[in-house]
Design a protein around this motif. Sequence first.
Motif, mmCIF file in Angstrom:
data_model
loop_
_atom_site.group_PDB
_atom_site.id
_atom_site.type_symbol
_atom_site.label_atom_id
_atom_site.label_comp_id
_atom_site.label_asym_id
_atom_site.label_seq_id
_atom_site.Cartn_x
_atom_site.Cartn_y
_atom_site.Cartn_z
ATOM 1 N N LEU A 37 0.830 -1.201 0.000
ATOM 2 C CA LEU A 37 0.000 0.000 0.000
ATOM 3 C C LEU A 37 0.869 1.257 0.000
ATOM 4 C CD1 LEU A 37 -2.757 1.334 0.100
ATOM 5 C CD2 LEU A 37 -2.744 1.012 2.592
ATOM 6 N N ASN A 38 1.874 1.284 0.842
ATOM 7 C CA ASN A 38 2.814 2.407 0.876
ATOM 8 C C ASN A 38 3.462 2.603 -0.495
ATOM 9 O OD1 ASN A 38 4.666 4.339 2.470
ATOM 10 N ND2 ASN A 38 6.115 2.937 1.503
ATOM 11 N N GLY A 39 3.867 1.503 -1.118
ATOM 12 C CA GLY A 39 4.533 1.567 -2.422
ATOM 13 C C GLY A 39 3.658 2.130 -3.520
ATOM 14 N N ILE A 40 2.391 1.714 -3.550
ATOM 15 C CA ILE A 40 1.455 2.248 -4.546
ATOM 16 C C ILE A 40 1.326 3.763 -4.391
ATOM 17 C CG2 ILE A 40 -0.997 2.367 -5.164
ATOM 18 C CD1 ILE A 40 -1.131 -0.633 -4.704
ATOM 19 N N ILE A 41 1.153 4.204 -3.152
ATOM 20 C CA ILE A 41 0.972 5.628 -2.896
ATOM 21 C C ILE A 41 2.242 6.406 -3.224
ATOM 22 C CG2 ILE A 41 0.409 7.368 -1.148
ATOM 23 C CD1 ILE A 41 -1.890 5.381 -2.009
ATOM 24 N N ARG A 42 3.384 5.904 -2.802
ATOM 25 C CA ARG A 42 4.652 6.603 -3.052
ATOM 26 C C ARG A 42 4.959 6.658 -4.555
ATOM 27 N NH1 ARG A 42 6.257 9.955 0.570
ATOM 28 N NH2 ARG A 42 8.402 9.719 -0.122
ATOM 29 N N HIS A 43 4.581 5.627 -5.288
ATOM 30 C CA HIS A 43 4.880 5.581 -6.721
ATOM 31 C C HIS A 43 3.946 6.486 -7.538
ATOM 32 C CE1 HIS A 43 6.373 3.903 -10.469
ATOM 33 N NE2 HIS A 43 5.114 3.787 -10.858
ATOM 34 N N TYR A 44 2.643 6.388 -7.299
ATOM 35 C CA TYR A 44 1.672 7.107 -8.122
ATOM 36 C C TYR A 44 1.340 8.508 -7.609
ATOM 37 C CZ TYR A 44 0.975 2.930 -10.870
ATOM 38 O OH TYR A 44 1.176 1.858 -11.692
ATOM 39 N N LYS A 45 1.590 8.788 -6.335
ATOM 40 C CA LYS A 45 1.385 10.110 -5.751
ATOM 41 C C LYS A 45 -0.034 10.673 -5.973
ATOM 42 C CE LYS A 45 6.304 11.163 -6.231
ATOM 43 N NZ LYS A 45 6.653 10.224 -5.227
ATOM 44 N N PRO A 46 -1.055 9.921 -5.577
ATOM 45 C CA PRO A 46 -2.425 10.430 -5.738
ATOM 46 C C PRO A 46 -2.673 11.630 -4.821
ATOM 47 C CG PRO A 46 -2.431 8.448 -4.393
ATOM 48 C CD PRO A 46 -1.026 8.627 -4.909
ATOM 49 N N LYS A 48 -6.033 12.839 -4.194
ATOM 50 C CA LYS A 48 -7.273 12.595 -3.450
ATOM 51 C C LYS A 48 -7.481 11.085 -3.356
ATOM 52 C CE LYS A 48 -10.976 15.211 -3.806
ATOM 53 N NZ LYS A 48 -12.246 15.811 -4.311
ATOM 54 N N ILE A 49 -7.469 10.603 -2.110
ATOM 55 C CA ILE A 49 -7.626 9.176 -1.837
ATOM 56 C C ILE A 49 -8.895 8.989 -1.021
ATOM 57 C CG2 ILE A 49 -6.627 7.170 -0.684
ATOM 58 C CD1 ILE A 49 -3.874 8.600 -0.991
ATOM 59 N N VAL A 50 -9.699 7.999 -1.416
ATOM 60 C CA VAL A 50 -10.876 7.630 -0.654
ATOM 61 C C VAL A 50 -10.666 6.209 -0.132
ATOM 62 C CG1 VAL A 50 -13.362 7.172 -0.720
ATOM 63 C CG2 VAL A 50 -12.422 9.145 -1.939
ATOM 64 N N SER A 73 -2.175 16.739 -0.761
ATOM 65 C CA SER A 73 -2.874 15.458 -0.791
ATOM 66 C C SER A 73 -3.896 15.409 0.338
ATOM 67 C CB SER A 73 -1.882 14.306 -0.658
ATOM 68 O OG SER A 73 -1.305 14.316 0.623
ATOM 69 N N ARG A 74 -4.928 14.605 0.135
ATOM 70 C CA ARG A 74 -6.006 14.508 1.123
ATOM 71 C C ARG A 74 -6.538 13.085 1.126
ATOM 72 N NH1 ARG A 74 -7.560 17.763 4.601
ATOM 73 N NH2 ARG A 74 -9.544 17.380 5.531
ATOM 74 N N VAL A 75 -6.822 12.576 2.321
ATOM 75 C CA VAL A 75 -7.408 11.247 2.476
ATOM 76 C C VAL A 75 -8.789 11.407 3.091
ATOM 77 C CG1 VAL A 75 -7.200 8.996 3.608
ATOM 78 C CG2 VAL A 75 -5.151 10.137 2.723
ATOM 79 N N TYR A 76 -9.772 10.806 2.433
ATOM 80 C CA TYR A 76 -11.141 10.767 2.918
ATOM 81 C C TYR A 76 -11.443 9.325 3.292
ATOM 82 C CZ TYR A 76 -11.575 15.304 0.655
ATOM 83 O OH TYR A 76 -11.393 16.611 0.287
ATOM 84 N N SER A 77 -11.751 9.086 4.548
ATOM 85 C CA SER A 77 -12.042 7.742 5.024
ATOM 86 C C SER A 77 -13.509 7.664 5.401
ATOM 87 C CB SER A 77 -11.171 7.405 6.236
ATOM 88 O OG SER A 77 -9.800 7.469 5.895
ATOM 89 N N ASP A 127 -8.385 10.134 -7.086
ATOM 90 C CA ASP A 127 -7.271 9.497 -7.779
ATOM 91 C C ASP A 127 -7.112 8.024 -7.417
ATOM 92 O OD1 ASP A 127 -6.312 11.897 -9.077
ATOM 93 O OD2 ASP A 127 -5.628 12.535 -7.099
ATOM 94 N N LEU A 128 -7.510 7.664 -6.205
ATOM 95 C CA LEU A 128 -7.353 6.285 -5.765
ATOM 96 C C LEU A 128 -8.419 5.979 -4.732
ATOM 97 C CD1 LEU A 128 -4.303 4.251 -5.284
ATOM 98 C CD2 LEU A 128 -5.639 4.504 -3.207
#
Length: 132
Positions: A37-46, A48-50, A73-77, A127-128
């Motif tokens: 999960l960390n790798g996906i985020i670090r690679h693609y740099k989204p 807005k994440i939900v 960046s922003r995370v919506y949970s 974005d993700l």
Amino acid sequence: MRESNVSFNECEPHVLDHIEEKLGNLSEMSKTDRNFLNGIIRHYKPKKIVEIGVSYGASSAILLNATKDDENSRVYSVDLSPIHYKDSSKKTGFLVEELFPEFLDRWTLKTGGLACEFLDQIGDGIDLCLID
């Protein structure tokens, strides 16, 4: 997202070191899953994440930590239950608030409804999406 031959387990795993000790055994994900999960985020740099499904908030913390270099960046949970399903004395997502308050300015937690009920508030340009 663009195609890549990158192994996501190898994308900057040191970034997780900042939170691993605090997470301890509270994450319901394996170390490999957290690295992925960390790798996906670090690679693609989204930007807005939900995240759908919060529980303790360990995945929320991983998402927020992985995006910590980008103040935009922003995370919506989102979680149906406002109360943690295993410990009714805790709120859903309590780990972020208790252990990682430095992330609170980039985190929005919505509880007490389905994800579709909050889409207007979250807005376009997701974005993700992590369904946890």
